[in-house]
Design an enzyme around this catalytic site. Sequence first.
Site, PDB file in Angstrom:
ATOM      1  N   GLU A 108     -38.008  77.898  96.720  1.00 51.21           N
ATOM      2  CA  GLU A 108     -36.764  78.124  95.967  1.00 51.21           C
ATOM      3  C   GLU A 108     -36.917  79.268  94.977  1.00 51.21           C
ATOM      4  O   GLU A 108     -37.988  79.452  94.400  1.00 51.21           O
ATOM      5  CB  GLU A 108     -36.422  76.869  95.156  1.00 51.21           C
ATOM      6  CG  GLU A 108     -35.969  75.717  95.988  1.00 51.21           C
ATOM      7  CD  GLU A 108     -35.800  74.450  95.159  1.00 51.21           C
ATOM      8  OE1 GLU A 108     -35.474  74.538  93.957  1.00 51.21           O
ATOM      9  OE2 GLU A 108     -36.007  73.367  95.739  1.00 51.21           O
ATOM     10  N   CYS A 127     -36.232  83.365  88.541  1.00 54.16           N
ATOM     11  CA  CYS A 127     -37.276  82.349  88.436  1.00 54.16           C
ATOM     12  C   CYS A 127     -37.955  82.234  89.801  1.00 54.16           C
ATOM     13  O   CYS A 127     -37.327  81.846  90.780  1.00 54.16           O
ATOM     14  CB  CYS A 127     -36.643  81.023  88.015  1.00 54.16           C
ATOM     15  SG  CYS A 127     -37.793  79.666  87.920  1.00 54.16           S
ATOM     16  N   CYS A 134     -46.976  71.768  95.025  1.00 52.49           N
ATOM     17  CA  CYS A 134     -47.795  71.851  93.814  1.00 52.49           C
ATOM     18  C   CYS A 134     -48.768  70.677  93.776  1.00 52.49           C
ATOM     19  O   CYS A 134     -48.455  69.587  94.249  1.00 52.49           O
ATOM     20  CB  CYS A 134     -46.872  71.802  92.591  1.00 52.49           C
ATOM     21  SG  CYS A 134     -47.737  72.053  91.030  1.00 52.49           S
ATOM     22  N   CYS A 188     -47.222  66.405  87.824  1.00 50.60           N
ATOM     23  CA  CYS A 188     -46.451  66.012  86.630  1.00 50.60           C
ATOM     24  C   CYS A 188     -45.405  64.971  87.048  1.00 50.60           C
ATOM     25  O   CYS A 188     -44.696  65.159  88.039  1.00 50.60           O
ATOM     26  CB  CYS A 188     -45.760  67.228  86.010  1.00 50.60           C
ATOM     27  SG  CYS A 188     -46.920  68.488  85.469  1.00 50.60           S
ATOM     28  N   CYS A 190     -41.563  65.889  87.629  1.00 53.39           N
ATOM     29  CA  CYS A 190     -41.250  67.127  88.351  1.00 53.39           C
ATOM     30  C   CYS A 190     -41.065  66.888  89.838  1.00 53.39           C
ATOM     31  O   CYS A 190     -41.901  66.263  90.490  1.00 53.39           O
ATOM     32  CB  CYS A 190     -42.377  68.134  88.123  1.00 53.39           C
ATOM     33  SG  CYS A 190     -42.092  69.697  88.959  1.00 53.39           S
ATOM     34  N   GLY A 236     -44.607  75.407  91.991  1.00 56.54           N
ATOM     35  CA  GLY A 236     -46.030  75.752  91.988  1.00 56.54           C
ATOM     36  C   GLY A 236     -46.598  75.979  90.606  1.00 56.54           C
ATOM     37  O   GLY A 236     -45.860  76.096  89.625  1.00 56.54           O
ATOM     38  N   GLU A 237     -47.925  76.016  90.540  1.00 55.53           N
ATOM     39  CA  GLU A 237     -48.624  76.285  89.287  1.00 55.53           C
ATOM     40  C   GLU A 237     -49.238  77.691  89.414  1.00 55.53           C
ATOM     41  O   GLU A 237     -50.218  77.869  90.152  1.00 55.53           O
ATOM     42  CB  GLU A 237     -49.698  75.200  89.057  1.00 55.53           C
ATOM     43  CG  GLU A 237     -50.718  75.505  87.977  1.00 55.53           C
ATOM     44  CD  GLU A 237     -50.115  75.939  86.642  1.00 55.53           C
ATOM     45  OE1 GLU A 237     -49.178  75.291  86.144  1.00 55.53           O
ATOM     46  OE2 GLU A 237     -50.589  76.961  86.104  1.00 55.53           O
ATOM     47  N   SER A 269     -45.442  80.537  83.343  1.00 56.62           N
ATOM     48  CA  SER A 269     -45.443  79.172  82.806  1.00 56.62           C
ATOM     49  C   SER A 269     -46.565  78.363  83.446  1.00 56.62           C
ATOM     50  O   SER A 269     -46.724  78.357  84.659  1.00 56.62           O
ATOM     51  CB  SER A 269     -44.089  78.526  83.110  1.00 56.62           C
ATOM     52  OG  SER A 269     -44.046  77.222  82.595  1.00 56.62           O
ATOM     53  N   SER A 297     -46.373  74.424  79.309  1.00 59.17           N
ATOM     54  CA  SER A 297     -45.605  73.189  79.453  1.00 59.17           C
ATOM     55  C   SER A 297     -46.356  72.088  78.727  1.00 59.17           C
ATOM     56  O   SER A 297     -47.259  71.474  79.272  1.00 59.17           O
ATOM     57  CB  SER A 297     -45.446  72.851  80.935  1.00 59.17           C
ATOM     58  OG  SER A 297     -44.824  73.938  81.580  1.00 59.17           O
ATOM     59  N   LEU A 298     -45.972  71.859  77.490  1.00 55.82           N
ATOM     60  CA  LEU A 298     -46.704  70.924  76.645  1.00 55.82           C
ATOM     61  C   LEU A 298     -46.167  69.496  76.844  1.00 55.82           C
ATOM     62  O   LEU A 298     -46.894  68.594  77.224  1.00 55.82           O
ATOM     63  CB  LEU A 298     -46.600  71.383  75.188  1.00 55.82           C
ATOM     64  CG  LEU A 298     -47.448  70.654  74.169  1.00 55.82           C
ATOM     65  CD1 LEU A 298     -48.930  70.737  74.501  1.00 55.82           C
ATOM     66  CD2 LEU A 298     -47.187  71.202  72.759  1.00 55.82           C
ATOM     67  N   ASN A 351     -34.461  67.259  83.281  1.00 54.41           N
ATOM     68  CA  ASN A 351     -33.594  67.163  84.457  1.00 54.41           C
ATOM     69  C   ASN A 351     -33.928  65.872  85.157  1.00 54.41           C
ATOM     70  O   ASN A 351     -35.091  65.656  85.511  1.00 54.41           O
ATOM     71  CB  ASN A 351     -33.891  68.304  85.438  1.00 54.41           C
ATOM     72  CG  ASN A 351     -33.162  69.568  85.071  1.00 54.41           C
ATOM     73  OD1 ASN A 351     -31.984  69.562  84.772  1.00 54.41           O
ATOM     74  ND2 ASN A 351     -33.898  70.670  85.098  1.00 54.41           N
ATOM     75  N   CYS A 359     -35.594  71.656  89.834  1.00 53.94           N
ATOM     76  CA  CYS A 359     -36.498  72.532  90.556  1.00 53.94           C
ATOM     77  C   CYS A 359     -37.281  71.768  91.626  1.00 53.94           C
ATOM     78  O   CYS A 359     -37.917  70.765  91.351  1.00 53.94           O
ATOM     79  CB  CYS A 359     -37.458  73.153  89.556  1.00 53.94           C
ATOM     80  SG  CYS A 359     -38.423  74.415  90.290  1.00 53.94           S
TER      81      CYS A 359
HETATM   82  N1  SAH Z   1     -46.420  74.717  87.021  1.00 54.56           N
HETATM   83  C1  SAH Z   1     -45.861  75.520  85.981  1.00 54.56           C
HETATM   84  C2  SAH Z   1     -44.576  76.228  86.354  1.00 54.56           C
HETATM   85  C3  SAH Z   1     -43.568  75.492  87.190  1.00 54.56           C
HETATM   86  S1  SAH Z   1     -42.686  74.185  86.404  1.00 54.56           S
HETATM   87  C4  SAH Z   1     -45.693  74.691  84.719  1.00 54.56           C
HETATM   88  O1  SAH Z   1     -45.983  73.504  84.750  1.00 54.56           O
HETATM   89  O2  SAH Z   1     -45.343  75.253  83.689  1.00 54.56           O
HETATM   90  C5  SAH Z   1     -41.594  75.028  85.309  1.00 54.56           C
HETATM   91  C6  SAH Z   1     -41.193  74.242  84.094  1.00 54.56           C
HETATM   92  O3  SAH Z   1     -40.268  73.220  84.420  1.00 54.56           O
HETATM   93  C7  SAH Z   1     -42.345  73.543  83.411  1.00 54.56           C
HETATM   94  O4  SAH Z   1     -42.221  73.660  82.018  1.00 54.56           O
HETATM   95  C8  SAH Z   1     -42.171  72.120  83.859  1.00 54.56           C
HETATM   96  O5  SAH Z   1     -42.832  71.226  83.031  1.00 54.56           O
HETATM   97  C9  SAH Z   1     -40.663  72.013  83.809  1.00 54.56           C
HETATM   98  N2  SAH Z   1     -40.091  70.897  84.538  1.00 54.56           N
HETATM   99  C10 SAH Z   1     -40.482  70.365  85.710  1.00 54.56           C
HETATM  100  N3  SAH Z   1     -39.686  69.331  86.048  1.00 54.56           N
HETATM  101  C11 SAH Z   1     -38.770  69.217  85.080  1.00 54.56           C
HETATM  102  C12 SAH Z   1     -37.689  68.330  84.856  1.00 54.56           C
HETATM  103  N4  SAH Z   1     -37.396  67.352  85.703  1.00 54.56           N
HETATM  104  N5  SAH Z   1     -36.963  68.523  83.740  1.00 54.56           N
HETATM  105  C13 SAH Z   1     -37.240  69.503  82.867  1.00 54.56           C
HETATM  106  N6  SAH Z   1     -38.256  70.359  83.020  1.00 54.56           N
HETATM  107  C14 SAH Z   1     -39.016  70.216  84.110  1.00 54.56           C
END
Ligand code: SAH
Length: 346
Positions: A98, A111, A118, A122, A125, A165-166, A197, A220-221, A297, A338
């Site tokens: 995507e 983006c 991935c 998380c 996600c 992806g990371e 990110s 992404s904290l 989300n 995403c």
């Molecule tokens: N792997 C990388 C980049 C891809 S995710 C990372 O973790 O940063 C991009 C961003 O979207 C990250 O900050 C991730 O934590 C956030 N994200 C993923 N799923 C989400 C969701 N359901 N709602 C809000 N943010 C989300």
Amino acid sequence: MDVTTEDKTDILSVELHELQEKLLQIGEKKYRGAQVFQWLHDKKAVNFDEMSNISAQTKALLEKNFYINSLKIQKRLVSDLDNTVKYLYVLPDGNKIETVLMEYRHGNSICLSTQVGCKMGCKFCASTKAGFVRNLEPSEMLLQIYESERDSGRKIDSVVLMGIGEPLDNFDNVIKFLKIVSDKNGRNMSLRHISLSTCGLVDKIYSLAEQRLGLTLSVSLHAPTDEKRDRIMPVNKKYPVKELIKACDNYFKVTGRRISFEFALIRGVNDDAETAEQLIELLKPLGVCHINLIPVNEIREGEYKKSGFVRDFQKSLCDAGLNATVRRTLGADIEAACGQLRRDNM
Ligand code: SAH
């Protein structure tokens, strides 16, 4: 005998100096490298035939040794609200990724995905739910920009590596992508207009700082303590919060670029006053940084719900002197957190 794709080099994935070396090896002039590179990355040529200042003989050599990678659009969703476009691209091997094109006052931003799936797991996600398939090649990252520009007719001014992806788990290809996209002989995009990110791969944050590329790092904290972060981000078990913050501090000191922290607010998980206090305690000593608050989300299989306290949380941080903003939602009508569009079409 026909030369199969496997024997040829993916020309969009090579840096200019590599292209020049390769051309010398096959008996071409080095200066052709810059001409070809410009055709590929500035003029976005899709075949060697288009390259009108290149002789037929050189074109034949290029054809024999290289191929130009391509992506196909499987789906295009356009928001009626704000012109956000979400693309589902099919890669040459049939995998899908995507890409999202967003319109801001200061220009268009894209983006990009950096992997198919991935590994990071998380909990909130969608991109990680179906697991990891493979890394994207530099060409497949570049083509997300080129194809989206071609299709939309819009010029892309900035890039965020924040799709599926990371990026730091595909470190070498991402660095290559950054070098190619910013090369002044090609697309010539300023690295200042690119953010990456990460979920927090600490060793790679140090390696990225050493590259001194000047791009913005988003981290992404999502939680300020190990106890809370462990519950939603498995990566925290390997790289705990303290080590992550140390790496961020180093990144800022080495590059002079302030860190942006992503914080997705989840109801009952990380949106309470105690968490805000812990976050202040954690980030205050860092000095300059930015906190991007995102109402989470809601993904289909997720137990995680949007927080109702986003503004209160922001106020606590701002009152303590931290710089915190709430991310605007774009493309709400074509929403699919995403990674969901890809999963729906697998
Ligand atoms: N792997 C990388 C980049 C891809 S995710 C990372 O973790 O940063 C991009 C961003 O979207 C990250 O900050 C991730 O934590 C956030 N994200 C993923 N799923 C989400 C969701 N359901 N709602 C809000 N943010 C989300």
